[in-house]
Design an enzyme around this catalytic site. Structure first.
Site, PDB file in Angstrom:
ATOM      1  N   GLU A 448      79.369   5.993 -64.655  1.00 61.75           N
ATOM      2  CA  GLU A 448      78.955   4.796 -65.477  1.00 61.75           C
ATOM      3  C   GLU A 448      77.686   4.307 -65.579  1.00 61.75           C
ATOM      4  O   GLU A 448      77.001   4.327 -66.683  1.00 61.75           O
ATOM      5  CB  GLU A 448      79.971   3.642 -65.198  1.00 61.75           C
ATOM      6  CG  GLU A 448      79.944   2.491 -65.942  1.00 61.75           C
ATOM      7  CD  GLU A 448      80.550   1.304 -65.265  1.00 61.75           C
ATOM      8  OE1 GLU A 448      81.527   0.761 -65.535  1.00 61.75           O
ATOM      9  OE2 GLU A 448      80.296   0.848 -64.151  1.00 61.75           O
ATOM     10  N   ASP A 679      86.576  -4.290 -67.481  1.00 60.34           N
ATOM     11  CA  ASP A 679      86.309  -3.174 -68.552  1.00 60.34           C
ATOM     12  C   ASP A 679      86.183  -3.557 -69.815  1.00 60.34           C
ATOM     13  O   ASP A 679      85.487  -3.122 -70.616  1.00 60.34           O
ATOM     14  CB  ASP A 679      87.384  -1.981 -68.138  1.00 60.34           C
ATOM     15  CG  ASP A 679      87.033  -0.922 -67.309  1.00 60.34           C
ATOM     16  OD1 ASP A 679      86.092  -1.337 -66.481  1.00 60.34           O
ATOM     17  OD2 ASP A 679      87.639   0.168 -67.281  1.00 60.34           O
TER      18      ASP A 679
END
Length: 817
Positions: A448, A679
């Site tokens: 990420e 998220d």
């Protein structure tokens, strides 16, 4: 390009104060102050000497006084400077349309003057359209209008007064205007041209939008050089003009006569009151106010600018051309803006002066500020209808909110430095050629963050950082063989040891897109073949079958959950739904994460991957947009962290084959993955990106942006928390996802950032508060010590890139389109 010289550019959001909301942006009358009786004019030789700029707000205590004062300033300018602009009665004007050409006949006595202007209608939007009128021509680039529902036309000044500096023309007293008004033959051209512009607007009003397809409350005027002066006089003397853009107007336009005189005495060669062209002004102006007599002039050009208030004015300068007297325009503009400030509407007046380009050739760096004024004051701030793939243009919402470009650039650099170089940095270099980004609180490096860092680096042209992150990713994270070949281990210790072998699908999404952008920006022959690396990943993520090997101590192999037996399939994109998986293998491939959906990234792949799968990637983009419609709550705009491919909620988490445990007489446990939490913060920003780049789903995206901002605003702009159930209620107990050892709801800067990024989607006034909340937010520890330099910091940087117009589609360097 020469250094940027931005002096100020007012906020383009409607202020929320009662004062600002009360001030009209345009009028239906040419001169609302015409009812006021004029004072007697003082003979020039008896006027007092005024060394400083006269007070534009003399006698003005409230906005109600401005109508009178504005009319007074206008009368002074006409009497001493340009000559009378005569009023016209409605019955003296007759208008008609001949195809797309507006024809206006103005009759005074026995004489008739005819004006013709062909209107170019836009190919987008629906009538009635806004209208931009060019004074003789529109020098602003055509592409600023092509993708907007704005009609364009020109006012041909020669139809009124055919004076031009080069070539044949009539003398004073011989122009068409003089046939109608022979007593005004000594007028300067600017009063007569302003009169002509007003007659065109009379014609538009008379025919109405049903005939002309033009909304007369959304008219703009623009011109450059002598025509920039013309545009300024037209905008000042007709209150039906909503937006005036005077491009490089020079002396006699916005430049203060007094300041120009001082600069001339200091040896500068510029257009002052002695050297200007007196076909444009009353010849008596030079006789009465030449040399030091300029200090007897009872007004100055800042008051001409101020006459545009409360409507919108943008002045554009070009300091490389000394003759234009831009230092004088700066002084004048700063003085004029005090009028808008007085009434709480400083957002409506701006001045941007920059060199390094040709005369009347707007540089690309000024496109955003011009676009912002056009969008705000001719389109009521309506979002765009085309994205960066087509236009290569991006809005700078911070500039629209009143921050100078210098301030924005400085702030963006500060935020970048916080992430990469500051005391709380998350970027660390390893040796001479590698580097990683660490989730500090979890003591690891994640795909990420690594792929985010690469995207940031390529966007900001930081090749060394990009290459270092890629080399580290390739060496430690990317599988070079085996069933996961080409995929990346989602988490590693900072020494490169893998914490897990499985991939998290969003990492691959960003790796591929950033590598393609690197190929476009830097080519493939500087040590890394970026396109080949992207193509390798794209080939490896295609569906394939494999037999998992057992994992010691866990009974098997999987990306998520326990061992699944027998032959398995691995894929980044679910082949049936064409939606991205949560993880490419194991239990995680059975569902998706809404924050992994960035449809525009697939369009990048389709355009530049050259992997023979363009149609597939475009289909994925469309399916991803359709999915977002399904997974987002219609009322709140919130979504869960994870959900099924059909957009429905996740069932209570359980591993395959294991029954759900229930305590006797206990309420069913809620699956916290169905909640809006960490998220999910990314979804508003991802949708904003898709809108900015593609604009393929703009109507729904615009509604979504306002929906989620409205919900968060209802929770308090400075107090909304970082986790909710999708219906807007608060989670409880173990539903609250812990972070950094804390299980607590907070007002997190990460969500402040992404909700602000959604402002690009919005038309409502609340977006200014979201933008300012991010601008003013401090990234610092909470009182209990919690601090997230990594996730909050990266999202904050991404949001600043979005809102400054610096998160863009990167085209190949040889693409000249």
């Amino acid at each position: 390009m020469k250094p940027l010289k931005t002096f100020f550019a007012g906020s383009l959001m409607v202020c929320l104060s009662a004062t600002a909301m009360a001030q009209p942006q345009v009028y239906d009358q040419e001169n609302t102050g015409s009812r006021y009786a004029l004072k007697k004019f003082t003979a020039p030789g008896k006027l007092p000497v005024i060394r400083e700029l006269p007070n534009a707000l003399e006698g003005v205590k409230s906005f109600e006084d401005w109508e009178r004062r504005r009319n007074e300033i206008g009368s002074l300018i006409q009497h001493y400077g340009i000559g009378e602009k005569p009023a016209v009665k409605a019955n003296q004007v007759k208008a008609r349309m001949d195809g797309d050409t507006l024809i206006v006949d103005v009759t005074v006595g026995k004489e008739t003057l005819t004006l013709k202007s062909q209107i170019r209608y836009p190919k987008v939007g629906q009538p009635p359209y806004a209208l931009m009128i060019g004074t003789d021509m529109i020098a602003l680039p055509r592409q600023l209008f092509d993708d907007r529902p704005i009609a364009t036309t020109t006012f041909s000044s020669a139809q009124v007064n055919d004076y031009k500096q080069f070539g044949k023309h009539h003398d004073r007293g011989e122009h068409n205007f003089d046939r109608l008004y022979p007593k005004l033959k000594n007028n300067g051209a600017y009063s007569e041209w302003a009169w002509g512009m007003s007659r065109l607007i009379d014609g538009l009003q008379q025919l109405g939008p049903e005939v002309t397809k033009i909304d007369t409350r959304r008219i703009g005027v623009t011109g450059c050089s002598y025509a920039g002066k013309m545009a300024l006089y037209c905008g000042a003397f007709d209150e039906r003009i909503a937006l005036t853009i005077a491009q490089e107007p020079g002396g006699g336009g916005a430049a203060a006569w007094r300041k120009s005189h001082e600069l001339t005495l200091a040896g500068k060669n510029l257009e002052d009151i002695d050297k200007t062209d007196y076909h444009w002004f009353l010849e008596s102006q030079k006789e009465n106010f030449h040399g030091d007599s300029v200090y007897r002039l009872p007004y100055d050009q800042h008051e001409l600018c101020a006459m545009v208030c409360p409507r919108a004015l943008l002045l554009l300068g070009y300091p490389d051309y000394e003759w234009l007297a831009d230092p004088s325009m700066k002084v004048s503009a700063e003085a004029a803006q005090k009028v808008w400030e007085k009434f709480g509407i400083a957002d409506r007046m701006g001045c941007d002066i920059i060199g390094g380009h040709g005369h009347c050739q707007l540089p690309q760096i000024q496109y955003p500020i011009v676009q912002a004024y056009i969008d705000k004051y001719l389109l009521d701030g309506k979002p765009w209808s085309k994205g960066g793939f087509e236009t290569k243009r991006y809005r700078n919402l911070f500039a629209e909110a009143g921050h100078s470009r210098e301030e924005v650039d400085k702030k963006l650099q500060e935020v970048f430095n916080d992430v990469f170089y500051g005391p709380n940095k998350v970027y660390f270099e390893v040796g001479d050629s590698m580097g990683y980004i660490s989730d500090i609180k979890n003591h690891d490096a994640r795909t990420e963050g690594m792929s985010y860092g690469m995207m940031i680096a390529v966007q900001m042209d930081k090749k060394d950082i990009f290459d270092r992150l890629w080399r580290w990713s390739k060496k430690y994270m990317q599988h070079q063989d085996g069933p996961r070949k080409g995929y990346f281990a989602w988490s590693c210790r900072t020494d490169g040891t893998r914490n897990a072998d499985g991939a998290a699908s969003d990492g691959e999404l960003y790796y591929i897109t950033s590598l393609l952008f690197a190929s476009n920006r830097w080519g493939n022959d500087t040590g890394i073949n970026y396109k080949a690396e992207a193509q390798h990943i794209l080939n490896c993520i295609q569906p394939k079958e494999y037999t998992p090997e057992p994992r010691p101590g866990f009974g098997g192999f999987g990306g998520f959950g326990p061992q699944q037996q027998g032959p398995q399939k691995m894929y980044l994109i679910d082949p049936e739904t064409k939606l991205i998986t949560f993880t490419p293998d194991g239990f995680g491939q059975r569902f998706t994460d809404p924050s992994y959906h960035i449809p525009a990234f697939y369009e990048v792949w389709a355009k530049w991957a050259d992997d023979g799968r363009s149609e597939l990637w475009m289909e994925c983009a469309q399916k991803s947009r359709e999915f977002l419609h399904k997974c987002i709550n219609d009322t709140t705009g919130l979504n869960g962290d994870q959900c099924q491919y059909d957009g429905s909620e996740m069932e209570m988490m359980r591993f395959p084959g294991r029954p759900q445990s229930q305590q006797q007489n206990a309420a069913p446990r809620r699956n916290g993955n169905n909640n809006f939490r960490y998220d999910s913060w990314r979804v508003p920003m991802n949708i904003a990106l898709d809108y900015e780049w593609s604009c393929a789903d703009r109507e729904w995206q615009q509604q979504y942006g306002e929906k989620i901002q409205n919900f968060l605003y209802s929770q308090g702009i400075d107090s909304f928390v970082d986790q909710y159930r999708v219906d807007g209620s608060l989670p409880e107990g173990n539903e609250i996802l812990q972070a950094g050892g804390f299980r607590k709801l907070r007002h997190s800067i990460g969500l402040v950032a992404t909700s602000a990024a959604a402002s690009v989607l919005c038309q409502h006034d609340k977006k200014k508060e979201f933008i300012e909340a991010l601008w003013n937010a401090k990234h610092e520890p909470f009182e209990d010590g919690y601090f997230d330099a990594y996730y909050d910091g990266l999202l904050r940087l991404f949001a600043f890139m979005h809102l400054s117009g610096q998160y863009q589609v990167i085209f190949p360097t040889n693409d000249k389109k």
